[in-house]
Design an enzyme around this catalytic site. Structure first.
Site, PDB file in Angstrom:
ATOM      1  N   THR A   8       0.848  -1.192   0.000  1.00 18.75           N
ATOM      2  CA  THR A   8       0.000   0.000   0.000  1.00 18.75           C
ATOM      3  C   THR A   8       0.885   1.245   0.000  1.00 18.75           C
ATOM      4  OG1 THR A   8      -0.157   0.286   2.417  1.00 18.75           O
ATOM      5  CG2 THR A   8      -1.691  -1.262   1.391  1.00 18.75           C
ATOM      6  N   GLY A   9       0.328   2.327  -0.503  1.00 23.32           N
ATOM      7  CA  GLY A   9       1.096   3.567  -0.618  1.00 23.32           C
ATOM      8  C   GLY A   9       1.220   3.943  -2.079  1.00 23.32           C
ATOM      9  N   ALA A  10       0.852   5.176  -2.410  1.00 23.17           N
ATOM     10  CA  ALA A  10       0.871   5.698  -3.794  1.00 23.17           C
ATOM     11  C   ALA A  10      -0.243   5.113  -4.645  1.00 23.17           C
ATOM     12  CB  ALA A  10       2.210   5.451  -4.485  1.00 23.17           C
ATOM     13  N   SER A 147       7.360   4.308  12.712  1.00 23.42           N
ATOM     14  CA  SER A 147       8.173   5.518  12.757  1.00 23.42           C
ATOM     15  C   SER A 147       8.883   5.626  14.095  1.00 23.42           C
ATOM     16  CB  SER A 147       7.272   6.749  12.552  1.00 23.42           C
ATOM     17  OG  SER A 147       7.957   7.950  12.803  1.00 23.42           O
ATOM     18  N   TYR A 169      -0.360  11.715  14.128  1.00 16.07           N
ATOM     19  CA  TYR A 169       0.588  10.869  13.399  1.00 16.07           C
ATOM     20  C   TYR A 169       1.335   9.952  14.363  1.00 16.07           C
ATOM     21  CZ  TYR A 169       4.461   9.440  10.378  1.00 16.07           C
ATOM     22  OH  TYR A 169       5.368   8.708   9.677  1.00 16.07           O
TER      23      TYR A 169
END
Length: 323
Positions: A8-10, A147, A169
């Site tokens: 996933t992503g973009a 992160s 976040y």
């Protein structure tokens, strides 16, 4: 035997996805790469995408959960300069702790946008793809991009969507750490294993968005400073290639031998050498289990709401909308 990998992503932005698709085929011309549009902030989009995956494939070997947003980042200049002359300066640079806040939004489904995009949409995707991920005599791997900004202090079990906070976040990334542990508790016996990686400090559009008023040449001037910081903390990977080190490393490991409470960090030495190192996460089984149950309850609620909305739409309206 070939591997089936979903990343996933973009894939919310088809133009970006097509660019990534072309780049992959250029570097690996024999690979079979297919595009799938999905917006992890949208319940309907996730469910529709999962249905498409189940139609195309009979199994799933790797699920890389990489999609994420940090909307409207606010850089606390005062906190930055205060930290600059404190004993925690290296930690501040490495994790962004205390200097980054965000202004969150609400999705059409009524969920907090960061929570939905970074965490809940991925949770729902895993739930939808369980038949492909959990198969007899096969193992599968779910890999979360977390992160160093995932702080326990930003997360609250009584406010899992972070409606009342200013660090959505950080809260969402800590939540992904907890959820990974819970997935291992519930699914290891079915062959599904979950791991967490941290790409380090990477210069991406998300990073540039922290200080959008900075002209491009100032970021260029800061690069030597970032390289110098590598002498003290190897978390400054800086490039996407370096940041992906832990992803490549995990791909080559036996998932059943990995530590479910470790975050695998991409690191780059002062000499530019990449390596992966596990870091114990500040999480516990009891909290992860409570959080998992809260997510199941929320899932039940949003599915019920979605069904009620669908059944309340007159048949004629549905026909006109699809024509």
């Amino acid at each position: 035997m070939y591997k089936v990998v979903l990343v996933t992503g973009a894939n919310r932005n088809l133009r970006r996805a097509e660019a990534a698709h072309s780049a992959l085929l250029t570097s690996h011309p024999k690979a079979q790469v297919a595009l799938l549009q999905m917006d992890t902030s949208s319940i309907s989009s996730v469910i529709n995408a999962a249905c498409e995956v189940k139609l195309r494939y009979s199994r799933l070997d790797y699920l890389y959960l990489n999609a994420g947003i940090m909307p409207n980042p606010q850089f606390d200049v005062k906190a930055f300069f205060k930290g600059l002359f404190s004993s925690s300066v290296i930690t501040m640079f490495a994790t962004g702790e205390g200097i980054l806040t965000q202004k969150d939004g609400v999705t059409p489904d009524g969920l907090q946008e960061v929570f939905a995009t970074n965490l809940f949409g991925h949770f729902l995707l895993v739930r939808e793809l369980e038949p492909l991920l959990c198969q007899t005599n096969l193992t599968s791997q779910v890999i979360w991009t977390s992160s160093s900004n995932a702080h326990c202090s930003a997360f609250n079990l009584e406010d899992i969507q972070h409606q009342k906070g200013i660090q959505p976040y950080s809260s969402s990334k800590y939540a992904s750490d907890l959820l990974s542990l819970a997935l291992n508790t519930h699914f290891n016996k079915q062959g599904l294993y979950s791991s967490v990686i941290c790409p380090g400090f990477v210069m991406t559009n998300l990073t540039y968005g922290i200080l959008p008023s900075f002209p491009a040449f100032l970021w260029t001037l800061l690069m030597p400073v970032f390289w110098l910081i590598r002498v003290f903390t190897n978390t400054f990977t800086l490039t996407p290639y370096n940041g992906a080190e832990a992803l490549f490393w995990l791909f080559k490991q036996k998932p059943e031998l990995l530590d479910p409470q470790a975050k695998y960090q991409s690191l780059t030495s002062g000499l530019g050498n990449n390596y992966t190192k596990p870091h114990k996460m500040n999480i516990d089984l009891d909290t992860s289990e409570i959080f998992y149950e809260k997510l199941l309850q929320l899932e039940s609620k949003v599915r019920k709401t979605k069904k009620e909305k669908e059944t309340s739409i007159p048949a004629g309206s549905q026909e006109s909308g699809s024509s």
